[in-house]
Scaffold this motif. Structure first.
Motif, PDB file in Angstrom:
ATOM      1  N   ARG A 185      32.590  63.353  48.523  1.00 20.90           N
ATOM      2  CA  ARG A 185      32.288  64.523  49.346  1.00 20.90           C
ATOM      3  C   ARG A 185      33.443  65.518  49.303  1.00 20.90           C
ATOM      4  O   ARG A 185      34.605  65.127  49.149  1.00 20.90           O
ATOM      5  N   TYR A 186      33.118  66.799  49.417  1.00 26.04           N
ATOM      6  CA  TYR A 186      34.159  67.827  49.391  1.00 26.04           C
ATOM      7  C   TYR A 186      33.829  68.910  50.419  1.00 26.04           C
ATOM      8  O   TYR A 186      32.688  69.037  50.870  1.00 26.04           O
ATOM      9  N   TRP A 187      34.846  69.682  50.755  1.00 24.12           N
ATOM     10  CA  TRP A 187      34.668  70.752  51.740  1.00 24.12           C
ATOM     11  C   TRP A 187      34.236  72.039  51.045  1.00 24.12           C
ATOM     12  O   TRP A 187      34.801  72.446  50.038  1.00 24.12           O
TER      13      TRP A 187
ATOM     14  N   ALA B 271      29.782  77.066  52.803  1.00 22.70           N
ATOM     15  CA  ALA B 271      28.888  76.449  53.776  1.00 22.70           C
ATOM     16  C   ALA B 271      29.573  76.180  55.096  1.00 22.70           C
ATOM     17  O   ALA B 271      28.907  75.991  56.122  1.00 22.70           O
ATOM     18  N   GLY B 272      30.889  76.124  55.072  1.00 20.49           N
ATOM     19  CA  GLY B 272      31.628  75.810  56.293  1.00 20.49           C
ATOM     20  C   GLY B 272      31.405  74.384  56.755  1.00 20.49           C
ATOM     21  O   GLY B 272      31.439  74.087  57.948  1.00 20.49           O
ATOM     22  N   ALA B 273      31.172  73.483  55.767  1.00 21.08           N
ATOM     23  CA  ALA B 273      30.855  72.090  56.099  1.00 21.08           C
ATOM     24  C   ALA B 273      31.121  71.212  54.876  1.00 21.08           C
ATOM     25  O   ALA B 273      31.229  71.714  53.746  1.00 21.08           O
TER      26      ALA B 273
END
Length: 508
Positions: free
Chosen positions: A164-166, A170-172
């Motif tokens: 997972r990455y930031w 999307a701000g998520a």
């Protein structure tokens, strides 16, 4: 009544969205369309019913009804499906890891002599750690990166593009998904395939048990995993030269649902090469070398049987109707294998044995592995029965006739059983299980066309040559640098003491 109608409609929608995701994909699509139609009718009727109410109340209720858009409903349905598929796949990951330890560890551990039981358990547990690290760093990328014919690339090195990455846009956090068709996180796919990467070299250890240096085993497993397993995995499961229907495929490619070539044939032929190169154990064929704890072996076989449901049914990568079929044929083949092996030795040796039942179940499981997603339950019974009989003679007659010491019958069960299963997949495969070829029929019986059978045989021969020759080269190099076999004194005393400084059994 107005509020009741509105609330009732939305409760019906929420109830649908929460349905278990094990429903077949086709059923999900039909139900989704029906749910959307119901939603539109409820929203339309509610808006008309509320038209005479006061303006402020009407605006609020209309806004609430409009929020249940088609996109929101589809998002909820997709989330529910993802939850179900991902839960099954994570369970399958645990089941396949369970196969290595305690399953394989106990199965192999009971078959060796008491002085070497810890060495076998250590091999399995150590490989669970070492191969996991290797898979995370580079193995997954070499197996599933890119779209080349021969090997993957470094796209997923150090879990890049998998974890997972930031996302600032999307701000998520964002979770990479495996594919558009198979909506599970790449992390889940990576973990599932990593469990195969762990157990395959552990299977090879059965051939050279009780006589190979632990350091040599570790180095061989690393090199074999990177240089043999990863390319072979890419060839079969990532569009390479053995993948069915791939543009790169030899002879049209082969069907291998869960690892007949990638896991069992490759480990079986490599085990045979190792057993011949290292040579037999001291006293082999001159004095009895008996299993020290068949209780361990029987329990280990039962654990393998249970874990194999994750191995085979999990290879669908979804929880759907084909998953049920793969689960059923796995169980049927194991049952038939156990029965056939026991009946065969009962006729020949006049006694049915626990070791025979355990070995027969594993032989049936091995045989059905490449075919699990392509054959029906009745052919699975036949495949398991044939595996029980053929593997019995491979482990008893063939091994003694050729005088090689495959200590725990890694080749006799996995090499021979995997080969038999790959061939029979070309015979019994049917589009009624998986319509993988579009409108074309599959197996020899269904189509009368031997093309798939030819593709299966080509894949077997390529796997034999690649894994066999590759293993020979690796073992020769390791022998020249650090040596393969323990000293005679260490072999006589047992590897538990000489390699690990421990004893499996101490009595005060």
């Amino acid at each position: 009544m107005k509020q009741t109608l509105l609330i009732g409609g939305f409760l019906a929608l929420l109830s649908f969205a929460a349905q278990p995701s094990s429903i077949a994909v086709a059923q999900d699509d039909e139900a989704a369309v029906a749910a959307v139609v119901v939603a539109e009718e409820v929203v339309s009727e509610s808006s008309e019913t509320l038209s005479g109410s006061e303006p402020v109340a009407q605006d609020v209720r209309t806004a609430d009804a409009a929020s249940a858009t088609t996109a929101e409903l589809e998002e909820k349905i997709a989330a529910a499906a993802l939850a179900g598929h991902n839960a099954w796949m994570l369970t399958s990951c645990a089941l396949v890891l369970f196969m290595t330890a305690p399953g394989l560890a106990m199965f192999y551990g009971g078959l060796v002599r008491r002085k070497n039981v810890l060495s076998v358990l250590m091999q399995c547990i150590f490989l669970m750690g070492m191969m996991t690290v290797l898979w995370a760093v580079v193995g997954y990328s070499l197996s599933f990166g890119g779209s080349g014919a021969w090997v993957g690339n470094f796209d997923y090195l150090f879990m890049n593009g998998v974890q997972r990455y930031w996302s600032d846009a999307a701000g998520a956090p964002v979770t990479p998904m495996y594919s558009d068709d198979i909506q599970i996180p790449m992390l889940t796919h990576m973990l599932f395939q990593g469990m195969f990467f762990i157990i395959t070299p552990a299977l090879i250890c059965g051939a050279f048990a009780e006589r190979m240096k632990f350091s040599a085993m570790a180095v061989f497993s690393v090199l074999w995993g990177l240089l043999i397993y990863c390319p072979l995995c890419h060839w079969v499961w990532d569009g390479g030269i053995l993948a069915y229907g791939s543009e790169h495929a030899f002879a049209g490619g082969a069907l291998d649902f869960a690892g007949g070539t990638v896991v069992h044939i490759s480990s079986g032929i490599s085990a045979l090469v190792a057993a011949i190169l290292i040579g037999p154990r001291m006293g082999y064929l001159r004095e009895p070398i008996q299993p020290h704890n068949l209780t361990f072996t029987a329990l280990g076989a039962a654990m393998l049987w249970v874990g194999w449901f994750g191995f085979n049914a999990g290879s669908e990568l979804l929880s759907d109707d084909l998953t049920s079929s793969a689960f059923a044929v796995t169980h049927f083949s194991a049952a038939a294998g156990a029965l056939a092996w026991v009946l065969t030795e009962w006729c020949i040796l006049k006694k049915p044995t626990v070791l025979g039942a355990s070995s027969g179940a594993v032989a049936g499981l091995v045989c059905i592995t490449p075919a699990a997603g392509f054959v029906q339950p009745m052919p699975a019974l036949l495949m398991g029965a044939l595996a029980g009989i053929v593997c019995y003679f491979a482990c008893s007659k063939l091994k003694h006739a050729l005088r090689y010491d495959d200590a725990l019958d890694a080749f006799g069960v996995h090499g021979v059983g995997g080969t038999l299963g790959a061939v029979l997949t070309g015979v019994f495969a049917t589009r009624a299980c998986w319509n993988i070829a579009g409108e074309s029929k599959l197996g020899l019986i269904e189509s009368g066309d031997p093309s798939l059978l030819i593709g299966q045989i080509v894949a077997i021969l390529v796997t034999y040559a690649f894994a066999g020759i590759g293993s020979l080269i690796l073992l020769k190099l390791i022998d020249a640098v650090i040596g393969l076999r323990v000293h005679a004194e260490s072999e006589q005393r047992g590897l538990d003491i000489t390699d690990h400084g421990e004893e499996g059994y101490t009595f005060a």
